[in-house]
Structures are given as C-alpha cells and as structure tokens.
Design a protein around this motif. Structure first.
Motif, mmCIF file in Angstrom:
data_model
loop_
_atom_site.group_PDB
_atom_site.id
_atom_site.type_symbol
_atom_site.label_atom_id
_atom_site.label_comp_id
_atom_site.label_asym_id
_atom_site.label_seq_id
_atom_site.Cartn_x
_atom_site.Cartn_y
_atom_site.Cartn_z
ATOM 1 N N TRP A 18 52.676 -49.743 95.368
ATOM 2 C CA TRP A 18 53.356 -48.548 95.876
ATOM 3 C C TRP A 18 54.395 -48.076 94.864
ATOM 4 O O TRP A 18 54.460 -46.897 94.502
ATOM 5 N N THR A 62 48.969 -44.620 95.716
ATOM 6 C CA THR A 62 50.321 -44.579 96.272
ATOM 7 C C THR A 62 50.343 -44.548 97.792
ATOM 8 O O THR A 62 51.011 -45.388 98.412
ATOM 9 N N ALA A 66 51.560 -47.587 100.304
ATOM 10 C CA ALA A 66 52.688 -47.398 101.224
ATOM 11 C C ALA A 66 52.286 -47.813 102.638
ATOM 12 O O ALA A 66 53.034 -48.518 103.326
#
Length: 182
Positions: A18, A62, A66
C-alpha cells in the motif's frame, strides 16, 4: 491464536505494498502535470502513457493493498481486542484515519488527472508526496515504542524530517533550474 502471526505477516505485507503505491503515485502525478505543459505531440503521448501507468498502479496495487491491509488489521483486532484499550493504539488509529484521508485525496487527484484536469502544480505534488512518509514514521514509532507519550519524540523527528524534506525539495528545484536534465 496460532494463526495470529500469519495474519500479522499478511497485514504487514499489504501495508508495504500500500505504501509503495502511495509513495509512487504522487511521482506519476508530477510527471503527468509536467507532461501536460509540453507541446504536442509529446503532451498527448506522455499523458496517455502516464494515465495508463497511474491507472494500473492505483487499481491493481494501491487500492487492493489498502483494502487487504485493512481487512487483516480488523482481523488482528478481533483476535486481540485488548489492543483497543492501549492509548498508543488509539493514537495509531488516528494516524490510520489520516492515512485514509491522504489515500482518498490522492484518489481524487487521480480521477482529476484521468480526466486531464490539472488542478495542482508539480511543486505541490512534490510536497504532497511526503505526506505518506510522515504518516509512516508516526505509525512505525507508535507500533515499535508502544507508547502514547514516547511517540511524541518520533513526531518531533517527523517534523525535523519534514523540514529536511522541504529543504531537499527546494535544493532539487534549484538544481533542476540550473540543469533541466538533473
């Protein structure tokens, strides 16, 4: 309980990926903003490629990282709810909220650039790029020191780091003005 360390390891792995995305996405934003100021056909060629790179990074690395790091974090707290009584954990969760706000603002910038809306300067993006670094420092100090008070020393370090980063950005800008290929 025996699987706790496996969940913790997965949580850390997805935190790393992340942050990798959060560290790199503003750099791509900078390139996109600077490409938008170039003459044709460079502008179109570069922005098309940067939009694709940014889209892949954001949607494939990403965002999933997350989400997965959050799932594993919640799982860890379900297994060890006692952590929620620790002051340092509450402070850490405050920084996690800041991290999500940073992520969501980056998502907004991502969407704007995908529509070719340039609302920020590359200089702003260079400063924005350091936001995830500052949050990372705070969280690591909190987790390692496990103290709601001692993390203040880490934050002082973060402020010093922030000042050094700002000075580094200014120095880089001066170097770049003298030598555009630097």
């Amino acid at each position: 309980m025996e699987y706790y360390n496996y969940i913790k390891a997965l949580h850390l792995i997805f935190i790393v990926t992340w942050f990798a995305g959060l560290f790199y996405i503003p750099r791509l934003f900078i390139y996109h903003i600077e490409a938008s100021q170039k003459p044709s056909p460079d502008k179109e060629i570069l922005t098309t490629q940067l939009k694709l790179m940014t889209k892949r990074l954001w949607n494939i690395i990403t965002w999933p990282s997350a989400i997965l790091s959050t799932i594993f974090a919640i799982w860890l707290l379900v297994i060890q709810p006692i952590w929620l009584t620790e002051p340092w954990m509450l402070v850490k969760l405050g920084f996690v909220v800041l991290l999500f706000l940073y992520h969501l603002k980056s998502h907004q910038i991502f969407k704007q650039l995908q529509r070719d809306e340039v609302n920020y300067t590359s200089r702003f993006m260079r400063i924005w790029n350091e936001g995830a670094t500052l949050i990372l420092f705070a969280v690591v100090f909190l987790v390692i020191l496990k103290s709601a008070f001692n993390w203040i020393f880490g934050v002082v370090g973060i402020i010093v780091l922030g000042i050094l980063l700002m000075l580094g950005i200014r120095l880089y800008r001066r170097i770049q003005q003298k030598n555009p290929n630097a």
